[in-house]
Design an enzyme around this catalytic site. Structure first.
Site, short mmCIF file in Angstrom:
data_model
loop_
_atom_site.label_atom_id
_atom_site.label_comp_id
_atom_site.label_asym_id
_atom_site.label_seq_id
_atom_site.Cartn_x
_atom_site.Cartn_y
_atom_site.Cartn_z
N GLY A 31 -90.22 -36.79 -4.10
CA GLY A 31 -90.49 -35.51 -4.76
C GLY A 31 -89.30 -34.99 -5.54
N TYR A 32 -89.40 -33.70 -5.90
CA TYR A 32 -88.43 -33.05 -6.80
C TYR A 32 -88.22 -33.93 -8.03
CZ TYR A 32 -85.52 -29.14 -7.83
OH TYR A 32 -85.03 -27.99 -8.39
N LEU A 33 -89.35 -34.18 -8.67
CA LEU A 33 -89.42 -35.23 -9.68
C LEU A 33 -88.70 -34.85 -10.98
CD1 LEU A 33 -93.18 -36.13 -9.14
CD2 LEU A 33 -91.17 -37.13 -8.04
N GLY A 36 -86.65 -39.49 -14.62
CA GLY A 36 -86.53 -40.84 -14.06
C GLY A 36 -87.83 -41.24 -13.35
N HIS A 37 -88.33 -40.33 -12.52
CA HIS A 37 -89.62 -40.60 -11.84
C HIS A 37 -90.74 -40.71 -12.87
CE1 HIS A 37 -87.38 -38.31 -8.61
NE2 HIS A 37 -87.72 -39.40 -7.95
N ASP A 151 -81.35 -47.00 -7.85
CA ASP A 151 -81.17 -47.40 -6.46
C ASP A 151 -81.25 -48.93 -6.40
OD1 ASP A 151 -81.17 -44.74 -5.02
OD2 ASP A 151 -83.02 -44.59 -6.15
N LYS A 185 -80.13 -39.47 -14.04
CA LYS A 185 -81.02 -38.45 -13.47
C LYS A 185 -81.12 -38.67 -11.97
CE LYS A 185 -83.11 -37.06 -17.49
NZ LYS A 185 -83.35 -35.70 -17.98
N SER A 186 -81.04 -37.57 -11.22
CA SER A 186 -81.16 -37.65 -9.77
C SER A 186 -81.61 -36.30 -9.26
CB SER A 186 -79.79 -38.00 -9.16
OG SER A 186 -79.80 -37.73 -7.77
N ARG A 188 -80.60 -35.07 -6.69
CA ARG A 188 -79.41 -34.45 -6.08
C ARG A 188 -78.50 -33.79 -7.13
NH1 ARG A 188 -80.00 -38.94 -2.14
NH2 ARG A 188 -80.30 -37.97 -0.11
O1 PAF Z 1 -86.05 -43.91 -3.72
C1 PAF Z 1 -86.60 -43.02 -3.03
O2 PAF Z 1 -86.87 -41.92 -3.50
C2 PAF Z 1 -86.91 -43.30 -1.56
O3 PAF Z 1 -85.92 -44.05 -0.97
C3 PAF Z 1 -88.29 -43.96 -1.38
C4 PAF Z 1 -88.35 -45.34 -1.99
C5 PAF Z 1 -89.37 -43.06 -1.96
C6 PAF Z 1 -88.58 -44.10 0.12
O4 PAF Z 1 -88.59 -42.87 0.78
#
Ligand code: PAF
Length: 292
Positions: A31-33, A36-37, A151, A185-186, A188
């Site tokens: 979440g908190y998209l 990047g998402h 990641d 983008k993150s 955090r």
């Molecule tokens: O990359 C992430 O946001 C998390 O590690 C994932 C893959 C959704 C698993 O909780």
């Protein structure tokens, strides 16, 4: 877009889609998209008939003292973004839906892969990631699943888990999405105050320096890591967790840069731990032939 909180409802809907012969893509998120998402969802929409996004802050991948409680959450905003990008179903379970109180089964990779890089300071992190991703795979049973290259260690570990456990799911890695000034983008990034936000640029500057050295022909991993380390250390607010050059598949340290080498870092800016990386031969640049 359907919003679902129960595992059984995900299964019923996915079964109906599969009965129609539709392909299903999964984008796991916490979440908190951000954009990047969104790029993962766009890719999934372009490759699959139906797209499921999970939006779940997974407690098992946070160690004691990490930011599980303060991890940013805004489900309404997430839904608006997902709808706009063509997601078909968002799975937003409670912790109790995903984990029974006495749950004691984990999925864990027993090589050194999860102990390297981020695993050095986050020893249980990848066990939690593999466990929740494995559960999401069992719940959604997607044809394809989409993960960000930001990641990079997580992506490599998930590829290994999928291979070792014969999931039969195609794993698609998607490029890092950056702010206009370079910061990856993150979710955090939201922790950073104005001064820290400026200081955080040192991560992408180090990535660009490393990429430039590689494209100019530098093949000595130590020289690249040292140059990136020196640059990061020039930023007073930055504290290095690691800067490493590793084999992008096994996470083993390398001495020589070659195609597939992952150069990755984790750096604290104030209290916020940020990561960034590049992989040689992808990310839109290649090795130069200059110096041997
Ligand atoms: O990359 C992430 O946001 C998390 O590690 C994932 C893959 C959704 C698993 O909780």
């Amino acid at each position: 877009m359907i919003i679902v909180t129960k595992i059984s409802d995900v299964r019923t809907q996915v079964a109906a889609w599969k009965a129609e012969g539709l392909t299903v893509g999964l984008v796991p998120t916490m979440g908190y998209l951000h954009e990047g998402h969104a790029s993962l969802v766009d890719k999934a929409v372009s490759m699959c008939d139906r797209v499921v996004v999970s939006d779940f802050v997974n407690p098992t991948q946070f160690g004691p003292g990490e930011d599980l409680e303060s991890y940013p959450r805004d489900f309404e905003r997430d839904c608006a973004l997902l709808e706009e990008h063509g997601c078909h179903m968002v799975f937003h379970p409670e912790v109790s839906e995903m984990y029974a109180p006495d749950a004691c089964t984990y999925v864990e990779i027993l090589s050194d892969m999860p102990k390297k890089l981020c695993g050095k300071t986050r020893p249980i992190h990848f066990r939690g990631v593999c466990t929740v991703v494995s559960k999401l795979f069992n719940i959604v049973m997607p044809d394809r699943a989409f993960f960000g290259q930001k990641d990079a260690q997580q992506l490599a570990i998930i590829r290994r888990m999928v291979r070792d456990m014969s999931y039969g799911i195609e794993i698609i890695g998607c490029p890092i999405v950056r702010e206009a000034d370079g910061l990856a983008k993150s979710s955090r990034n939201t922790y950073l105050n104005a001064e820290e936000r400026k200081a955080a640029l040192i991560l992408s500057k180090a990535v660009f320096l490393g990429q430039r050295m590689v494209s100019e022909g530098e093949k000595d991993a130590k020289k690249i890591v040292n140059a990136m380390t020196d640059l990061i250390q020039s930023e007073p607010l930055a504290k290095i967790d690691y800067v490493s050059a590793v084999n992008g598949t096994t996470m083993e340290d390398v001495l020589k840069i070659e195609e597939g080498t992952l150069v990755a870092m984790a750096v604290y800016i104030g209290k916020t731990r940020l990561i960034d990386n590049f992989t040689v031969g992808t990310d839109g640049f290649s090795m130069g032939e200059g110096r041997q």
